[in-house]
Design a protein around this motif. Structure first.
Motif, mmCIF file in Angstrom:
data_model
loop_
_atom_site.group_PDB
_atom_site.id
_atom_site.type_symbol
_atom_site.label_atom_id
_atom_site.label_comp_id
_atom_site.label_asym_id
_atom_site.label_seq_id
_atom_site.Cartn_x
_atom_site.Cartn_y
_atom_site.Cartn_z
ATOM 1 N N SER A 97 55.016 59.550 40.914
ATOM 2 C CA SER A 97 53.866 60.312 40.423
ATOM 3 C C SER A 97 54.255 61.236 39.275
ATOM 4 N N SER A 98 55.497 61.730 39.272
ATOM 5 C CA SER A 98 55.930 62.615 38.195
ATOM 6 C C SER A 98 55.911 61.886 36.850
ATOM 7 N N TYR A 99 56.312 60.604 36.855
ATOM 8 C CA TYR A 99 56.285 59.822 35.623
ATOM 9 C C TYR A 99 54.837 59.582 35.189
ATOM 10 N N LEU A 100 53.968 59.257 36.139
ATOM 11 C CA LEU A 100 52.568 58.981 35.802
ATOM 12 C C LEU A 100 51.899 60.209 35.200
ATOM 13 N N ASP A 101 52.258 61.399 35.695
ATOM 14 C CA ASP A 101 51.714 62.629 35.112
ATOM 15 C C ASP A 101 52.178 62.781 33.666
ATOM 16 N N GLN A 102 53.445 62.474 33.403
ATOM 17 C CA GLN A 102 53.965 62.546 32.039
ATOM 18 C C GLN A 102 53.265 61.535 31.140
ATOM 19 N N ARG A 103 53.051 60.351 31.656
ATOM 20 C CA ARG A 103 52.375 59.304 30.886
ATOM 21 C C ARG A 103 50.958 59.728 30.517
ATOM 22 N N MET A 104 50.224 60.281 31.459
ATOM 23 C CA MET A 104 48.852 60.714 31.184
ATOM 24 C C MET A 104 48.834 61.808 30.116
ATOM 25 N N ALA A 105 49.769 62.750 30.212
ATOM 26 C CA ALA A 105 49.825 63.828 29.228
ATOM 27 C C ALA A 105 50.178 63.286 27.843
ATOM 28 N N ASN A 108 49.675 60.162 26.729
ATOM 29 C CA ASN A 108 48.548 59.368 26.217
ATOM 30 C C ASN A 108 47.439 60.262 25.680
ATOM 31 N N ALA A 109 47.156 61.358 26.378
ATOM 32 C CA ALA A 109 46.120 62.282 25.917
ATOM 33 C C ALA A 109 46.507 62.888 24.568
ATOM 34 N N GLN A 110 47.780 63.243 24.432
ATOM 35 C CA GLN A 110 48.274 63.799 23.176
ATOM 36 C C GLN A 110 48.150 62.791 22.041
ATOM 37 N N MET A 111 48.498 61.529 22.301
ATOM 38 C CA MET A 111 48.435 60.496 21.266
ATOM 39 C C MET A 111 46.984 60.181 20.879
ATOM 40 N N GLY A 115 57.231 63.733 21.675
ATOM 41 C CA GLY A 115 55.968 64.112 22.298
ATOM 42 C C GLY A 115 55.901 63.825 23.782
ATOM 43 N N TRP A 116 56.917 63.122 24.310
ATOM 44 C CA TRP A 116 56.913 62.834 25.747
ATOM 45 C C TRP A 116 57.266 64.122 26.504
ATOM 46 N N PRO A 117 56.441 64.552 27.464
ATOM 47 C CA PRO A 117 56.637 65.848 28.128
ATOM 48 C C PRO A 117 57.734 65.830 29.191
ATOM 49 N N SER A 118 58.964 65.667 28.751
ATOM 50 C CA SER A 118 60.110 65.665 29.654
ATOM 51 C C SER A 118 61.233 66.472 29.028
ATOM 52 N N GLU A 119 61.943 67.252 29.836
ATOM 53 C CA GLU A 119 63.075 68.001 29.324
ATOM 54 C C GLU A 119 64.248 67.091 28.979
ATOM 55 N N GLU A 120 64.317 65.953 29.639
ATOM 56 C CA GLU A 120 65.406 65.012 29.412
ATOM 57 C C GLU A 120 65.031 64.038 28.298
#
Length: 218
Positions: free
Chosen positions: A191-199, A201-204, A39-44
């Motif tokens: 900031s790119s990591y923080l954006d992924q974290r927010m997305a 957390n919202a999903q969870m 669920g983490w929004p990263s391609e890697e």
């Protein structure tokens, strides 16, 4: 008895050094698992920011005291955190510390107090100095535990159960350790990591509320 610091990490090169420096002189062993959760929004699926190179530098310096694993299979957060417990043996003490946190204060005294206590689960203050207003205040989380056979995370990342069905969470952690705190350094991440974290957390949160709404009321 062995004391452990358990660290889940992903793209944490900007903060992980502070985490390791804050525990490596005090705990006996460190267990690090790198990889993106389901669920983490990263391609890697594993870190690409230099986290791997950083951990290996610390391994070279501290030899057999750091166990490092890489997860390519994108486990859930619960599965990943349970894997971190896999190196512990009954009677060990483990500190759950995230890769953007650092222990401040007398960690050794906190570990000693926990070792001498009859209690198995302890709260630790997590302070977020980069926040403003009431949310800046320290939050007490169950973060220090004595390992019991079959321990695993259950349902969420703040609740652990053992093989006998005993639960270790906010409701059972009645003792607060004031010898040290955990200083949250999330603001030092890109900031790119923080954006992924927010997305993430919202999903969870959405998943949690859906599951809660589907749970029959008693």
């Amino acid at each position: 008895m062995t004391s452990w610091a358990l660290i889940a990490t992903f793209d944490s090169a900007s903060t992980l050094r502070h985490t390791l420096d804050s525990v490596i002189k005090t705990v006996d062993m460190v267990h690090i698992l790198d990889g993106a959760w389901k669920g983490w929004p990263s391609e890697e699926s594993v870190s690409t920011d230099g986290t791997d190179e950083l951990v290996r530098l610390y391994q070279d310096k501290h030899h057999d005291r750091i166990i490092y694993g890489i997860m390519h299979d994108r486990p859930t957060e619960i599965e990943a955190r349970t894997r971190l417990l896999g190196q512990c043996s009954p009677g060990d003490i483990f500190l759950v510390i995230d890769s953007d946190e650092a222990a401040r204060g007398d960690l050794a005294a906190g570990l000693k107090r926990a070792e001498q206590s009859q209690v198995d689960c302890f709260r630790v203050a997590v302070f977020q100095p980069w926040k403003r207003g009431p949310s800046r205040a320290a939050i007490a989380h169950p973060r220090l535990f004595k390992y019991r056979k079959g321990m695993r995370y259950d349902g969420n990342h703040w609740s652990i159960v053992d093989a006998a069905g005993r639960r270790y969470d906010q409701d059972t952690a009645n003792i607060m350790l004031d010898e040290f705190i955990l200083l949250h350094r999330q603001n030092q991440r890109p900031s790119s990591y923080l954006d992924q974290r927010m997305a993430y957390n919202a999903q969870m949160r959405a998943k949690h509320w859906v599951e809660r709404s589907q749970t029959p009321r008693r």
